[in-house]
Scaffold this motif. Structure first.
Motif, PDB file in Angstrom:
ATOM      1  N   TYR A 131      -9.311   6.695   7.791  1.00 32.47           N
ATOM      2  CA  TYR A 131      -8.284   5.675   8.258  1.00 32.47           C
ATOM      3  C   TYR A 131      -8.711   4.447   7.764  1.00 32.47           C
ATOM      4  CZ  TYR A 131      -5.873   9.790  10.182  1.00 32.47           C
ATOM      5  OH  TYR A 131      -5.392  11.194  10.258  1.00 32.47           O
ATOM      6  N   PHE A 132      -7.671   3.536   7.365  1.00 33.80           N
ATOM      7  CA  PHE A 132      -8.081   2.038   7.174  1.00 33.80           C
ATOM      8  C   PHE A 132      -8.414   1.324   8.460  1.00 33.80           C
ATOM      9  CE2 PHE A 132      -6.613   3.144   3.222  1.00 33.80           C
ATOM     10  CZ  PHE A 132      -6.211   1.938   2.206  1.00 33.80           C
ATOM     11  N   VAL A 133      -7.559   1.787   9.405  1.00 30.97           N
ATOM     12  CA  VAL A 133      -7.986   0.911  10.639  1.00 30.97           C
ATOM     13  C   VAL A 133      -9.337   1.248  11.175  1.00 30.97           C
ATOM     14  CG1 VAL A 133      -5.597   0.968  11.479  1.00 30.97           C
ATOM     15  CG2 VAL A 133      -7.184   2.790  11.948  1.00 30.97           C
ATOM     16  N   SER A 134      -9.973   2.218  10.718  1.00 28.88           N
ATOM     17  CA  SER A 134     -11.559   2.281  11.213  1.00 28.88           C
ATOM     18  C   SER A 134     -12.416   1.768   9.986  1.00 28.88           C
ATOM     19  CB  SER A 134     -11.727   3.806  11.501  1.00 28.88           C
ATOM     20  OG  SER A 134     -10.706   4.266  12.489  1.00 28.88           O
ATOM     21  N   PRO A 154       9.893  -0.986   5.440  1.00 29.31           N
ATOM     22  CA  PRO A 154       9.211  -2.185   5.750  1.00 29.31           C
ATOM     23  C   PRO A 154       8.076  -2.465   6.817  1.00 29.31           C
ATOM     24  CG  PRO A 154      11.767  -1.929   5.920  1.00 29.31           C
ATOM     25  CD  PRO A 154      11.327  -0.685   5.878  1.00 29.31           C
ATOM     26  N   GLY A 155       7.203  -3.104   6.502  1.00 26.15           N
ATOM     27  CA  GLY A 155       6.123  -3.591   7.376  1.00 26.15           C
ATOM     28  C   GLY A 155       4.955  -2.352   7.307  1.00 26.15           C
ATOM     29  N   ARG A 156       5.212  -1.339   6.549  1.00 18.62           N
ATOM     30  CA  ARG A 156       4.292  -0.312   6.272  1.00 18.62           C
ATOM     31  C   ARG A 156       3.313  -0.825   5.158  1.00 18.62           C
ATOM     32  NH1 ARG A 156       5.070   4.757   8.394  1.00 18.62           N
ATOM     33  NH2 ARG A 156       3.538   6.121   8.036  1.00 18.62           N
ATOM     34  N   ASN A 157       2.055  -0.560   5.572  1.00 16.45           N
ATOM     35  CA  ASN A 157       0.932  -0.741   4.475  1.00 16.45           C
ATOM     36  C   ASN A 157      -0.359  -0.164   4.795  1.00 16.45           C
ATOM     37  OD1 ASN A 157      -0.546  -2.038   7.126  1.00 16.45           O
ATOM     38  ND2 ASN A 157       0.880  -4.114   6.601  1.00 16.45           N
ATOM     39  N   GLY A 158      -1.488  -0.836   4.715  1.00 14.40           N
ATOM     40  CA  GLY A 158      -2.782  -0.044   4.675  1.00 14.40           C
ATOM     41  C   GLY A 158      -3.007   0.348   6.106  1.00 14.40           C
ATOM     42  N   GLN A 159      -2.345  -0.366   7.068  1.00  8.90           N
ATOM     43  CA  GLN A 159      -2.613   0.213   8.413  1.00  8.90           C
ATOM     44  C   GLN A 159      -2.338   1.533   8.866  1.00  8.90           C
ATOM     45  OE1 GLN A 159      -1.064  -2.858  11.290  1.00  8.90           O
ATOM     46  NE2 GLN A 159      -2.036  -2.085  13.050  1.00  8.90           N
ATOM     47  N   GLU A 160      -1.245   2.065   8.177  1.00 14.04           N
ATOM     48  CA  GLU A 160      -0.531   3.382   8.311  1.00 14.04           C
ATOM     49  C   GLU A 160      -1.165   4.358   6.995  1.00 14.04           C
ATOM     50  OE1 GLU A 160       1.535   0.278  10.513  1.00 14.04           O
ATOM     51  OE2 GLU A 160       1.418   0.696   8.188  1.00 14.04           O
ATOM     52  N   SER A 161      -2.430   4.039   6.471  1.00 14.29           N
ATOM     53  CA  SER A 161      -2.663   4.731   5.169  1.00 14.29           C
ATOM     54  C   SER A 161      -4.264   5.198   5.606  1.00 14.29           C
ATOM     55  CB  SER A 161      -2.668   3.580   4.056  1.00 14.29           C
ATOM     56  OG  SER A 161      -1.728   3.266   3.867  1.00 14.29           O
ATOM     57  N   THR A 162      -4.465   6.334   4.701  1.00 15.32           N
ATOM     58  CA  THR A 162      -5.804   6.812   4.641  1.00 15.32           C
ATOM     59  C   THR A 162      -6.259   6.813   3.356  1.00 15.32           C
ATOM     60  OG1 THR A 162      -4.934   9.195   4.550  1.00 15.32           O
ATOM     61  CG2 THR A 162      -5.420   8.443   6.812  1.00 15.32           C
ATOM     62  N   LEU A 163      -7.758   6.779   3.080  1.00 15.96           N
ATOM     63  CA  LEU A 163      -8.415   6.694   1.881  1.00 15.96           C
ATOM     64  C   LEU A 163      -9.292   7.905   1.531  1.00 15.96           C
ATOM     65  CD1 LEU A 163      -9.157   4.346  -0.352  1.00 15.96           C
ATOM     66  CD2 LEU A 163     -11.143   3.866   0.925  1.00 15.96           C
ATOM     67  N   TRP A 164      -9.325   8.084   0.397  1.00 14.85           N
ATOM     68  CA  TRP A 164      -9.966   9.449  -0.073  1.00 14.85           C
ATOM     69  C   TRP A 164     -10.980   9.161  -1.238  1.00 14.85           C
ATOM     70  CZ3 TRP A 164      -7.928  14.249   2.435  1.00 14.85           C
ATOM     71  CH2 TRP A 164      -6.905  14.086   3.243  1.00 14.85           C
ATOM     72  N   VAL A 267     -10.263   8.210  -6.440  1.00 17.73           N
ATOM     73  CA  VAL A 267      -9.776   7.420  -5.265  1.00 17.73           C
ATOM     74  C   VAL A 267      -8.240   7.652  -4.954  1.00 17.73           C
ATOM     75  CG1 VAL A 267      -9.633   5.131  -4.281  1.00 17.73           C
ATOM     76  CG2 VAL A 267     -11.646   5.677  -5.517  1.00 17.73           C
ATOM     77  N   SER A 268      -8.099   7.684  -3.900  1.00 21.45           N
ATOM     78  CA  SER A 268      -6.323   8.145  -3.525  1.00 21.45           C
ATOM     79  C   SER A 268      -6.190   7.276  -2.301  1.00 21.45           C
ATOM     80  CB  SER A 268      -6.082   9.345  -3.361  1.00 21.45           C
ATOM     81  OG  SER A 268      -6.648  10.185  -4.430  1.00 21.45           O
ATOM     82  N   ILE A 269      -4.940   6.663  -2.056  1.00 22.34           N
ATOM     83  CA  ILE A 269      -4.578   6.191  -0.786  1.00 22.34           C
ATOM     84  C   ILE A 269      -3.200   7.000  -0.430  1.00 22.34           C
ATOM     85  CG2 ILE A 269      -3.591   4.249   0.424  1.00 22.34           C
ATOM     86  CD1 ILE A 269      -5.051   2.779  -1.823  1.00 22.34           C
ATOM     87  N   ASN A 270      -3.247   7.490   0.633  1.00 23.33           N
ATOM     88  CA  ASN A 270      -1.886   8.182   1.235  1.00 23.33           C
ATOM     89  C   ASN A 270      -1.327   7.630   2.729  1.00 23.33           C
ATOM     90  OD1 ASN A 270      -3.583   9.826   2.989  1.00 23.33           O
ATOM     91  ND2 ASN A 270      -1.738  10.876   3.123  1.00 23.33           N
ATOM     92  N   SER A 271      -0.031   7.887   2.778  1.00 22.12           N
ATOM     93  CA  SER A 271       0.638   7.560   4.014  1.00 22.12           C
ATOM     94  C   SER A 271       1.568   8.806   4.433  1.00 22.12           C
ATOM     95  CB  SER A 271       1.251   6.115   4.071  1.00 22.12           C
ATOM     96  OG  SER A 271       1.804   6.077   5.259  1.00 22.12           O
ATOM     97  N   TRP A 272       1.764   9.248   5.455  1.00 24.66           N
ATOM     98  CA  TRP A 272       2.449  10.241   6.259  1.00 24.66           C
ATOM     99  C   TRP A 272       3.445   9.376   6.628  1.00 24.66           C
ATOM    100  CZ3 TRP A 272      -2.975  11.363   6.769  1.00 24.66           C
ATOM    101  CH2 TRP A 272      -3.089  12.625   6.119  1.00 24.66           C
TER     102      TRP A 272
END
Length: 487
Positions: A131-134, A154-164, A267-272
């Motif tokens: 999780y980006f926030v961690s 709107p407003g959704r960015n890395g804060q609501e994302s995970t990195l793989w 490397v992947s980035i996702n958001s649910w």
């Protein structure tokens, strides 16, 4: 399909990298992209939507500099492929920096460090669910490098994302996500996705062991299935796609997926993306959590590691789980007291029409053709947008692939359905037909196992849980619970 065949169809798409960046225009406005995401009921690839995202440059080398010295947990698995899934509970784990991972991944296994016990030729490493926030807790400005607002959020960015971040062969076992739909941005390397529609659930032999909130796993290793043990899997509708850098995959709600890295570094980035159905799904998950934890803890109070996924860090006591369930039910009612989408009164006045009520109250996205003609029209409109910038992920074969000794090899063929016509016209009828097939699957599965020898008929706790927390059962229990509290 014959063993060793290279006829497996998959999809590889171009990203339009040859155009000048200054001249490029995104093919979909945010509002249109969101409309597609919220209506489309099959996986699809968005192209040419992220060429201006700063995060498109986030390869592993760059991230190692950004996260210099930060310890990350890597899941270690075997590159050899057996018929049993490599669940997280069976893997080992390593705490290491990205620099150490990249050094090991250059096949420098003899170099001292956290990976010294793992031969690179035999093992893969996967930093998953980060999780980006961690991960970037002291570098929050980096959140703006991911712009899900381009897809209508709107407003959704890395804060609501995970990195793989993974090496060749790293993968996640086949599972479905209980909550939301999924957007996946491929940054570096390629990943191959094996996807199956929700109506294939009986054919994928769902299990909640290992237990992880919001993940329903399949007992099958879908890249090397044991068809003697799991004969119904032959009926599953496999969809495959190779996701390349610069592309974004949309995974609709409750689509099963197995994901494997097919390049040296990925490397992947996702958001649910949250959906209306999640409010009921949280009640279902709370019921599942309570039953799994109660029975498995009673079986062996001192060894949760064999059934509880390492990603689950919260306390699993019955008291905590009761609070969790009550919280989920309260949140459900709090949401729908002010929502015009659902009228709880329907549950009180029309109980004789339970099936119709369930359709109106819970199936907001119209997953069957009988709901109304409007849903069909929306689906046809979504399908009509297919083209070079939105490509559907198509079914590959009526049969599962043959057993192979390693990762699937590309056959070098690109497949793109340019007009997408048959997806719009026949998709609804096919879904209805497959729903009828899946409803009979449980009975057929029992019939196929009716000749099991007495020595194999021992019922374990896991066997019982497979029935008690089957997704169909927990949905029914959640609906009954909600109905009882609304009377």
């Amino acid at each position: 399909m014959a063993a060793g065949s290279e006829a497996t169809t998959h999809l590889t798409l171009a990203t339009g990298a040859g155009r000048e960046e200054g001249e490029r225009v995104k093919p979909f406005m945010p509002e249109k992209a969101k409309e597609i995401i919220m209506s489309l009921q099959q996986p699809a690839i968005f192209c040419n939507m992220v060429f201006d995202w700063p995060s498109r440059h986030w390869n592993a080398k760059h991230l190692s500099e950004v996260l210099h010295g930060k310890q990350i947990r890597f899941r270690m698995g075997m590159k050899s492929i057996g018929t049993v899934p490599q669940f997280e509970t069976t893997c080992s784990y390593v705490e290491a920096t990205l620099e150490e991972f990249l050094t090991w991944n250059c096949d420098q296994s003899s170099v001292p460090g956290p990976f010294r016990d793992y031969d690179h030729s035999r093992f893969w490493a996967y930093a998953d669910y980060k999780y980006f926030v961690s991960l970037f807790e002291d570098k929050t400005d980096i959140f703006q490098d991911v712009k899900w607002s381009d897809f209508g959020f709107p407003g959704r960015n890395g804060q609501e994302s995970t990195l793989w971040i993974g090496s060749l062969g790293s993968h996640t076992p086949c599972h479905l996500d209980s909550y939301g739909c999924n957007l996946v941005f491929q940054v570096q390397g390629r990943k191959r996705w094996h996807l199956f529609p929700p109506e294939d659930t009986p054919f994928l032999y769902p299990t909640r062991i290992p237990y992880e909130e919001s993940s329903v796993f399949s007992k099958i290793n879908v890249v090397n299935p044991d068809l003697k043990q799991f004969p119904q899997f032959r009926k599953a509708q496999r969809h495959m796609v190779t996701l390349s850098p610069g592309q974004v995959l949309f995974v609709p709600r409750h689509w099963w997926h197995y994901v494997e890295s097919i390049d040296p570094v990925t490397v992947s980035i996702n958001s649910w993306i949250e959906l209306e159905e999640d409010h009921l799904a949280r009640v279902e998950e709370a019921i599942t959590r309570m039953l799994v934890c109660a029975l498995k803890t009673a079986e062996d109070p001192h060894n949760t590691r064999v059934w509880l996924n390492p990603t689950e860090v919260e306390e699993t006591s019955h008291e905590v789980n009761c609070r969790y369930l009550n919280g989920a039910v309260s949140a459900f009612f709090d949401h729908y007291r002010t929502s015009k989408v659902v009228e709880i009164q329907a549950l009180r006045t029309n109980r004789e029409h339970t099936k119709e009520e369930e359709l109106n109250v819970y199936d907001h996205r119209g997953q069957t053709c009988s709901q109304n003609l409007t849903v069909g029209a929306v689906k046809q409109e979504a399908a009509s947008t297919f083209g070079p910038d939105l490509v559907p992920v198509t079914q590959t074969s009526e049969e599962p692939p043959s057993e192979r000794g390693g990762i699937f090899e590309s056959d070098g063929k690109d497949f793109v359905d340019k007009d997408g016509e048959h997806f719009g016209r026949s998709h609804c009828a096919k879904r209805q037909q497959m729903k009828l097939h899946s409803e009979n699957a449980a009975g057929e599965q029992i019939a196929s196992n009716s000749a099991v020898a007495p020595s194999q008929t021992f019922i374990s706790t896991d066997d019982l849980l497979d029935c008690l927390v089957n997704p169909q059962v927990t949905r029914m229990v959640a609906q009954l619970l909600i109905q009882g509290k609304s009377l």
